[in-house]
Design a protein around this motif. Sequence first.
Motif, PDB file in Angstrom:
ATOM      1  N   UNK A  75       0.845  -1.189   0.000  1.00  0.00           N
ATOM      2  CA  UNK A  75       0.000   0.000   0.000  1.00  0.00           C
ATOM      3  C   UNK A  75       0.880   1.237   0.000  1.00  0.00           C
ATOM      4  N   UNK A  76       0.268   2.396  -0.122  1.00  0.00           N
ATOM      5  CA  UNK A  76       1.007   3.656  -0.054  1.00  0.00           C
ATOM      6  C   UNK A  76       0.356   4.577   0.966  1.00  0.00           C
ATOM      7  N   UNK A  77       1.178   5.372   1.622  1.00  0.00           N
ATOM      8  CA  UNK A  77       0.691   6.397   2.541  1.00  0.00           C
ATOM      9  C   UNK A  77       1.453   7.681   2.263  1.00  0.00           C
ATOM     10  N   UNK A  92       5.853  13.214   1.260  1.00  0.00           N
ATOM     11  CA  UNK A  92       6.390  12.066   0.534  1.00  0.00           C
ATOM     12  C   UNK A  92       5.342  10.957   0.466  1.00  0.00           C
ATOM     13  N   UNK A  93       5.386  10.196  -0.616  1.00  0.00           N
ATOM     14  CA  UNK A  93       4.540   9.015  -0.729  1.00  0.00           C
ATOM     15  C   UNK A  93       5.406   7.786  -0.481  1.00  0.00           C
ATOM     16  N   UNK A  94       5.072   7.052   0.567  1.00  0.00           N
ATOM     17  CA  UNK A  94       5.827   5.862   0.951  1.00  0.00           C
ATOM     18  C   UNK A  94       5.047   4.624   0.540  1.00  0.00           C
ATOM     19  N   UNK A  95       5.716   3.689  -0.100  1.00  0.00           N
ATOM     20  CA  UNK A  95       5.079   2.447  -0.498  1.00  0.00           C
ATOM     21  C   UNK A  95       5.713   1.269   0.224  1.00  0.00           C
ATOM     22  N   UNK A  96       4.877   0.331   0.652  1.00  0.00           N
ATOM     23  CA  UNK A  96       5.410  -0.829   1.338  1.00  0.00           C
ATOM     24  C   UNK A  96       4.331  -1.596   2.080  1.00  0.00           C
ATOM     25  N   UNK A  97       4.722  -2.177   3.194  1.00  0.00           N
ATOM     26  CA  UNK A  97       3.828  -3.030   3.974  1.00  0.00           C
ATOM     27  C   UNK A  97       3.496  -2.318   5.285  1.00  0.00           C
ATOM     28  N   UNK A  98       2.227  -2.047   5.549  1.00  0.00           N
ATOM     29  CA  UNK A  98       1.865  -1.355   6.788  1.00  0.00           C
ATOM     30  C   UNK A  98       2.265  -2.155   8.029  1.00  0.00           C
ATOM     31  N   UNK A 129       3.606   0.709  21.428  1.00  0.00           N
ATOM     32  CA  UNK A 129       2.808  -0.124  20.529  1.00  0.00           C
ATOM     33  C   UNK A 129       1.822   0.736  19.737  1.00  0.00           C
ATOM     34  N   UNK A 130       1.233   1.739  20.383  1.00  0.00           N
ATOM     35  CA  UNK A 130       0.267   2.598  19.697  1.00  0.00           C
ATOM     36  C   UNK A 130       0.907   3.348  18.533  1.00  0.00           C
ATOM     37  N   UNK A 131       2.165   3.770  18.670  1.00  0.00           N
ATOM     38  CA  UNK A 131       2.856   4.450  17.574  1.00  0.00           C
ATOM     39  C   UNK A 131       3.154   3.480  16.441  1.00  0.00           C
ATOM     40  N   UNK A 132       3.574   2.282  16.792  1.00  0.00           N
ATOM     41  CA  UNK A 132       3.854   1.267  15.776  1.00  0.00           C
ATOM     42  C   UNK A 132       2.582   0.897  15.015  1.00  0.00           C
ATOM     43  N   UNK A 133       1.452   0.882  15.720  1.00  0.00           N
ATOM     44  CA  UNK A 133       0.179   0.458  15.128  1.00  0.00           C
ATOM     45  C   UNK A 133      -0.536   1.579  14.374  1.00  0.00           C
ATOM     46  N   UNK A 134       0.055   2.770  14.299  1.00  0.00           N
ATOM     47  CA  UNK A 134      -0.574   3.878  13.572  1.00  0.00           C
ATOM     48  C   UNK A 134      -0.862   3.480  12.129  1.00  0.00           C
ATOM     49  N   UNK A 135      -1.940   4.004  11.568  1.00  0.00           N
ATOM     50  CA  UNK A 135      -2.299   3.681  10.184  1.00  0.00           C
ATOM     51  C   UNK A 135      -1.277   4.205   9.184  1.00  0.00           C
ATOM     52  N   UNK A 136      -0.401   5.122   9.593  1.00  0.00           N
ATOM     53  CA  UNK A 136       0.619   5.663   8.689  1.00  0.00           C
ATOM     54  C   UNK A 136       2.001   5.047   8.896  1.00  0.00           C
ATOM     55  N   UNK A 137       2.172   4.207   9.899  1.00  0.00           N
ATOM     56  CA  UNK A 137       3.461   3.549  10.101  1.00  0.00           C
ATOM     57  C   UNK A 137       3.616   2.443   9.057  1.00  0.00           C
TER      58      UNK A 137
END
Length: 215
Positions: A75-77, A92-98, A129-137
């Motif tokens: 996906x991209x974010x 920036x547009x980052x592509x990869x695995x959430x 954990x909450x930062x790691x689980x962010x929809x944009x991480x």
Amino acid sequence: MGQPVERESGERDSGGAAQSELPPGQRLQRGWPVTHYGPVPKFRPERWEFRVFGATADGEKHCWTHEEFTALPYTTVLGDLHCVTKFSMLGAEWGGIPARTILEIAPPAPTVTHVMVWAEYGFSSNLRLADFASERTIFATHKDGELLTAEHGFPLRLVVPHLYAWKGPKWVRGVEYMTADRRGFWEERGYHNVGDPWKEQRYSYQEEPGEGPEL
């Protein structure tokens, strides 16, 4: 591949910060400087492995080869990058695995509160954990549609847009689930344990009670 996440002017990410603004003390950067500690590692795909270990829900270690990991849903974010050295790269547009995908397929135990992200040469960075689980991480393989260069973290770097960039290591190799906080490489060397650029959490002497384990 997933579709880009659209962002309106003034939209706020999971960290509560307006994406269209510069955090205090930051300057707008044109281009993308190369910043890292130590040498650029040589990528050997036949030896590369991504691991999730520690306090997993099933008590097992989970591993992927490079081929298996890059086959996970892409996906991209859109996310900014704020370096503690005071430059910011916006939009920036980052592509990869959430990161959320990893949490779904290799879930942590209910007692997990933090993660340690491990990279080449034993480099590490801890996250709530909450930062790691962010929809944009995101575990990024691409930026703006282009494969990352080795200097910028190929084959894999973590991007956590609402925190300072050192919280997203280059050359990532795995994630450790933790039931208590533990400082990573730069956090042990005087950087703030949380690293919120909107609060200018640059250094450990700025920490408030409860923001990190004792040095």
